[in-house]
Write a protein that holds these residues in place. Structure first.
Motif, mmCIF file in Angstrom:
data_model
loop_
_atom_site.group_PDB
_atom_site.id
_atom_site.type_symbol
_atom_site.label_atom_id
_atom_site.label_comp_id
_atom_site.label_asym_id
_atom_site.label_seq_id
_atom_site.Cartn_x
_atom_site.Cartn_y
_atom_site.Cartn_z
ATOM 1 N N ASP A 55 29.418 14.441 11.129
ATOM 2 C CA ASP A 55 30.133 15.124 10.046
ATOM 3 C C ASP A 55 31.626 15.239 10.350
ATOM 4 N N ALA A 56 31.954 15.402 11.645
ATOM 5 C CA ALA A 56 33.366 15.625 11.977
ATOM 6 C C ALA A 56 34.123 14.338 12.215
ATOM 7 N N ASP A 57 33.415 13.274 12.578
ATOM 8 C CA ASP A 57 34.056 12.011 12.937
ATOM 9 C C ASP A 57 33.980 11.062 11.760
ATOM 10 N N HIS A 58 34.847 11.282 10.781
ATOM 11 C CA HIS A 58 34.829 10.436 9.583
ATOM 12 C C HIS A 58 35.310 9.038 9.867
ATOM 13 N N GLY A 59 36.194 8.894 10.836
ATOM 14 C CA GLY A 59 36.710 7.561 11.149
ATOM 15 C C GLY A 59 35.627 6.655 11.667
ATOM 16 N N TYR A 72 26.850 -7.839 5.708
ATOM 17 C CA TYR A 72 25.834 -8.108 4.691
ATOM 18 C C TYR A 72 26.404 -8.266 3.286
ATOM 19 N N ASN A 73 27.744 -8.103 3.167
ATOM 20 C CA ASN A 73 28.385 -8.222 1.854
ATOM 21 C C ASN A 73 27.746 -7.271 0.848
ATOM 22 N N GLU A 74 27.531 -6.060 1.265
ATOM 23 C CA GLU A 74 26.939 -5.045 0.407
ATOM 24 C C GLU A 74 27.832 -3.802 0.413
ATOM 25 N N GLY A 75 27.881 -3.112 -0.704
ATOM 26 C CA GLY A 75 28.722 -1.928 -0.803
ATOM 27 C C GLY A 75 27.985 -0.663 -0.376
ATOM 28 N N LEU A 76 28.741 0.287 0.202
ATOM 29 C CA LEU A 76 28.201 1.573 0.628
ATOM 30 C C LEU A 76 29.061 2.699 0.054
ATOM 31 N N LEU A 77 28.406 3.774 -0.331
ATOM 32 C CA LEU A 77 29.111 4.983 -0.786
ATOM 33 C C LEU A 77 28.392 6.181 -0.169
ATOM 34 N N ILE A 78 29.166 7.003 0.589
ATOM 35 C CA ILE A 78 28.603 8.194 1.226
ATOM 36 C C ILE A 78 29.399 9.406 0.767
ATOM 37 N N ARG A 79 28.672 10.406 0.272
ATOM 38 C CA ARG A 79 29.304 11.659 -0.127
ATOM 39 C C ARG A 79 28.911 12.732 0.888
ATOM 40 N N GLN A 82 32.189 17.196 0.184
ATOM 41 C CA GLN A 82 32.957 17.018 -1.038
ATOM 42 C C GLN A 82 33.899 15.812 -0.950
ATOM 43 N N GLN A 83 33.648 14.914 0.006
ATOM 44 C CA GLN A 83 34.431 13.709 0.165
ATOM 45 C C GLN A 83 33.558 12.481 -0.115
ATOM 46 N N THR A 84 34.214 11.441 -0.527
ATOM 47 C CA THR A 84 33.493 10.200 -0.821
ATOM 48 C C THR A 84 34.077 9.087 0.023
ATOM 49 N N GLN A 135 19.838 23.238 0.522
ATOM 50 C CA GLN A 135 20.865 22.571 -0.257
ATOM 51 C C GLN A 135 21.014 21.117 0.179
ATOM 52 N N VAL A 136 21.629 20.309 -0.760
ATOM 53 C CA VAL A 136 21.935 18.894 -0.484
ATOM 54 C C VAL A 136 23.324 18.847 0.122
ATOM 55 N N LEU A 137 23.416 18.287 1.341
ATOM 56 C CA LEU A 137 24.679 18.220 2.046
ATOM 57 C C LEU A 137 25.433 16.925 1.750
ATOM 58 N N GLY A 138 24.722 15.867 1.370
ATOM 59 C CA GLY A 138 25.382 14.591 1.088
ATOM 60 C C GLY A 138 24.361 13.556 0.630
#
Length: 474
Positions: A55-59, A72-79, A82-84, A135-138
């Motif tokens: 959670d703390a190491d976004h890089g 794999y030439n595939e897209g990823l999206l992680i929320r 409150q960040q995407t 709750q949902v965290l991400g």
């Protein structure tokens, strides 16, 4: 018949190939989809674990995402928080992506991939939310690249189609061979049946095909031989019986003549005349039966494709006009006695030649004139002669009472007579003899009603070239 059978079998084989190919292609798609679903579910779970533990190491998380997208030439999206975070070609503003994100916020995951269709370009999104019990965290959303899977499925489809076409062609070829094996004896049997009906002669029939058809061929051959032998025996019996009866009839006539001489004036003239009349009838009948048997034999020779030693007479051209004139001159005196006038109209003085046995042509012409003088006495008889490049037509037309339409087809039947009472002389075999002799010489006899009354008899014969100068026709 073979084409119809092949068409039916081909249609059934095509249907079978289509069904089997469809099942195999569907299985190929399902198998590829299942494999892709398992691998992408594992990758999705891995990023869920990374997102939950880093959670703390976004890089570092973004680095993992970029590495995966490049690989794999595939897209990823992680929320998270409150960040995407995104990588690859996934677009957060895409309505479909936004809908998936909203579903994950409601703790609704989606890890199912639709069955891969190599002909479609649709995208596939899978998503999985994570959090605690309250709750949902991400959430992790993956845009699955289906190109490789589609290419694999397409290759499998092409392979299935090729194998199916090859197998179908092999089965169709096998069906063709089996059909030919089964139908060839049937065709031969059909041809043998037609030949038997036409020639009244049994032709050898090879036993081939399935056992049932072999047995049928042997049975047919046996039947044909028995029938041919029976017909031959009948012809021989008729001819021999007629021939053998001539001697007793001749002896009987001699005894009648001797009896007349011995009795002298004591003889009963009426009774003697009755006996002589019956003797003449028997002699005429025997002579007609012998000529009919000879005509039948000649016809059977023609239809069987065989020739006897009638040789030069059959092949030598015959002058039709001369024969007609001779026959008319021969019968003119007897025709005048009945008040009948014999007229001849050839249309031109040119002689026509035909391919026919000369003696048999004389017989046919004589029978036709005899029929006219017998049933149309006192009425004129007109003879016409015409020709085309292939056919010479002799038309003998009387102006007598003629025949009813339903009786015209019976004229050439054996022993059929226009006068059923028997008051007029005759045996009922004359026209049957003419018909069979005409057919035996490759011609045809047509009997029809004359325009305005009477009977018209048309004798059609094959035209021949005139003989060369110096050729002896006698």
């Amino acid at each position: 018949m073979r084409r119809r059978v092949i068409l039916i079998l081909g249609s059934l084989l095509a249907l079978l190939v289509i069904i089997v190919s469809g099942v195999l292609m569907q299985n190929a798609s399902v198998d590829a989809t299942q494999q892709l679903r398992l691998t992408r579910a594992a990758s999705l779970n891995r990023f869920v674990q990374l997102a939950a533990s880093l959670d703390a190491d976004h890089g570092k998380l973004q680095q993992e995402m970029d590495t995966y997208s490049q690989l794999y030439n595939e897209g990823l999206l992680i929320r998270m928080d409150q960040q995407t975070f995104t990588s690859g070609s996934i677009d957060p503003r895409d309505p479909q992506v936004q809908q998936v994100v909203e579903n994950t916020e409601l703790n609704l995951g989606h890890t199912d991939i639709d069955t891969i269709n190599p002909l479609s370009n649709d995208k596939s999104l899978i998503a999985r939310p994570y959090g605690n019990s309250t709750q949902v965290l991400g959430a992790v959303i993956m845009q699955v690249n289906l190109d490789s899977a589609r290419e694999l499925v397409l290759q499998r489809w092409v392979l299935v189609v090729l194998v199916s076409l090859t197998a179908g062609s092999a089965l169709l070829l096998l069906a063709d061979r089996v059909t030919t094996w089964v139908l060839r004896p049937i065709h031969r049997l059909n041809e043998a049946t037609k030949a038997l009906a036409a020639t009244k002669t049994a032709a050898p029939l090879e036993a081939a095909g399935p056992p049932e058809l072999r047995e049928l061929a042997r049975s047919f051959s046996t039947m044909a031989q028995v029938m041919t032998a029976s017909l031959a025996q009948q012809r021989e019996l008729i001819a021999e019986t007629s021939h053998q009866l001539r001697n007793p009839v001749a002896a009987l006539r001699l005894r009648v003549d001797l009896l007349k001489m011995r009795l002298g004036d004591e003889a009963d003239p009426q009774g003697v005349r009755a006996v002589e009349k019956e003797l003449r009838r028997v002699e005429t009948l025997l002579d007609a039966v012998l000529r009919l048997a000879s005509a039948d034999h000649r016809l059977s020779e023609l239809t069987a494709g065989t020739t006897l030693a009638t040789g030069v007479a059959d092949s030598a051209p015959v002058p039709v006009r001369d024969l007609l004139i001779e026959e008319i001159e021969r019968r003119t005196e007897s025709a005048r006695n009945t008040g009948t006038e014999l007229l001849f109209n050839s249309g031109q003085e040119t002689e026509f030649w035909v391919s026919c046995n000369e003696f048999e042509l004389q017989q046919m012409i004589a029978e036709l004139y005899e029929n006219c003088l017998k049933y149309a006495p006192g009425a004129p008889v007109l003879t016409s002669l015409t020709a085309t490049e292939q056919i010479v037509e002799i038309i003998i037309r009387d102006h007598g009472p003629g025949l009813r339409t339903k009786d015209l087809a019976l004229v050439t039947e054996r022993f059929w007579r226009a006068d059923p009472t028997g008051a007029s002389p005759g045996t009922g075999l004359g026209m049957a003899i003419v018909e069979r002799l005409a057919q035996a010489n490759g011609g045809e006899l047509i009997v029809e009603a004359g325009v305005g009354g009477g009977l018209q008899m048309r004798l059609l014969l094959l035209r021949s070239a005139a003989p060369r100068q110096g050729v002896h026709l006698g």
